[in-house]
Design an enzyme around this catalytic site. Structure first.
Site, PDB file in Angstrom:
ATOM      1  N   GLY A  26      89.013  25.743  20.157  1.00  0.00           N
ATOM      2  CA  GLY A  26      89.933  26.043  19.067  1.00  0.00           C
ATOM      3  C   GLY A  26      90.119  24.858  18.149  1.00  0.00           C
ATOM      4  O   GLY A  26      89.189  24.091  17.903  1.00  0.00           O
ATOM      5  N   ASP A  83      98.843  25.194  25.985  1.00  0.00           N
ATOM      6  CA  ASP A  83      99.664  24.822  27.142  1.00  0.00           C
ATOM      7  C   ASP A  83      99.972  26.008  28.041  1.00  0.00           C
ATOM      8  O   ASP A  83      99.924  25.909  29.271  1.00  0.00           O
ATOM      9  CB  ASP A  83     101.006  24.231  26.672  1.00  0.00           C
ATOM     10  N   GLN A  86      97.039  26.984  30.324  1.00  0.00           N
ATOM     11  CA  GLN A  86      96.307  25.937  31.037  1.00  0.00           C
ATOM     12  C   GLN A  86      96.426  26.040  32.549  1.00  0.00           C
ATOM     13  O   GLN A  86      95.430  25.909  33.275  1.00  0.00           O
ATOM     14  CB  GLN A  86      96.785  24.551  30.583  1.00  0.00           C
ATOM     15  N   HIS A 108      97.646  16.846  25.596  1.00  0.00           N
ATOM     16  CA  HIS A 108      99.099  16.979  25.688  1.00  0.00           C
ATOM     17  C   HIS A 108      99.424  17.062  27.171  1.00  0.00           C
ATOM     18  O   HIS A 108      98.754  17.776  27.926  1.00  0.00           O
ATOM     19  CB  HIS A 108      99.576  18.228  24.949  1.00  0.00           C
ATOM     20  N   ASP A 191     107.178  14.294  22.209  1.00  0.00           N
ATOM     21  CA  ASP A 191     106.502  15.338  21.441  1.00  0.00           C
ATOM     22  C   ASP A 191     107.365  16.594  21.347  1.00  0.00           C
ATOM     23  O   ASP A 191     107.576  17.143  20.262  1.00  0.00           O
ATOM     24  CB  ASP A 191     105.155  15.670  22.086  1.00  0.00           C
TER      25      ASP A 191
END
Length: 329
Positions: A26, A83, A86, A108, A191
């Site tokens: 992506g 995320d 994952q 991340h 973040d």
């Protein structure tokens, strides 16, 4: 003082003879994979068969495999899928290939920090985090420059994890500008806080609140749109190039005085206290638990919020103005 690494302090040697399996093609996947390949690295792609990203990766000349196969073939497995998927992908398709001294990479640290992914102790776990969207990572690399980033190590079984992380950062082009050494904890918590309180949540709500205040008092929505949304890009560009004080010097004295005296009335002590609460929710895992549960339920709240937001007047007015601007421009 932060430790910053540049090209002179990073070497590609730790990647020599290694296969990097980039999982996902992506926004970040395509950029980092292409940059690393152009830097001379051996890169393969792991992706679900048959979707648009598989086709894009093949069209770009990569060898593409099912994720489980790519994980077997890769010496370094670099997880660049969202995320929220994952952990499932790792547990079902990547974990069987781990445990043999491989390197597991991220951009991340969410799933590592909140222990949704728990790699074997004899594998290295690293992070290189470009501080820019994927397209910018690729474009800047092709122009001979790069974007800044972060680098971190969560597990260093080999004793060489940081060397590998810096090598990958260099291959992606991040050390052309500089990477700051951090930890998974610091990267994740800052973040998430930045996204929620300022960049995504705070700014969006401030824009809508200002727009609604003007419209409800009888001002034209189109004028309110320009004042509260359209001109924001000009201000952000100035801040990006010159800092906050540089922006203050660039705007009118009237704007500067009004901003300096009225801004603290908007972002007041109550706002700061709420920011502290947001940060605590992040640090104690409350937000992570909420987000994981939301996805397990199919993200119903997120879908409802998206639908409501699409129907907001600022979106309808903005679409009309952007179409008009394109025609006129």
């Amino acid at each position: 003082m932060a430790k910053i690494y540049t090209d002179e302090e990073a070497s590609l040697d730790p990647l020599e003879g290694k296969t990097i399996a980039v999982i996902g093609y992506g926004s970040q996947g395509h950029a980092q994979a292409q940059n690393m390949r152009d830097s001379g690295c051996e890169v393969i792609i792991g992706n679900p068969r048959g979707d648009e990203f598989w086709e894009k990766a093949e069209s770009a000349g990569f060898d593409v495999y099912e994720i489980s196969e790519a994980a077997k073939r890769g010496d370094i497995i670099h997880m660049l899928i969202p995320d929220e998927v994952q952990a499932k992908v790792y547990n079902e398709q990547v974990a069987p290939a781990m445990g043999s001294g491989k390197v597991l990479g991220f951009s991340h640290g969410f799933n590592i920090h909140f222990k949704e992914i728990v790699p074997p102790r004899d594998d290295d776990v690293i992070m290189i985090a470009p501080k820019a969207p994927g397209p910018s990572v690729r474009e800047s690399y092709e122009e001979g420059s790069g974007v800044p980033g972060l680098v971190a190590v969560a597990q260093d079984s080999s004793g060489e994890a940081m060397d590998v992380a810096l090598a990958m950062a260099k291959a992606v082009g991040l050390t052309r500008i500089g990477v700051i050494e951090t930890s998974f904890e610091e990267e994740v918590e800052t973040d998430l806080f930045g996204e929620q309180s300022v960049l995504v949540g705070g700014v969006s709500e401030m824009i809508k609140a200002g727009f609604e205040t003007l419209v409800e008092d009888g001002y034209q929505p189109e004028v309110a749109y320009f004042e509260c949304l359209n001109e924001l890009k000009l201000i952000v560009d100035l801040i990006h190039k010159q800092g906050i004080e540089g922006m203050m010097r660039a705007v009118s004295n009237t704007a500067e005085y009004g901003g300096r005296t009225r801004g603290p009335r908007i972002v007041d002590e109550d706002t700061r206290k709420e920011m502290e609460k947001l940060l605590e929710d992040i640090k104690d895992g409350s937000f992570a638990k909420e987000w994981i549960t939301e996805n397990q339920r199919g993200a119903p709240n997120l879908k409802e919020m998206r639908e409501e937001a699409e129907d907001h007047l600022i979106e309808r007015v903005g679409k009309e103005i952007r179409e008009w601007s394109d025609i006129e421009g």
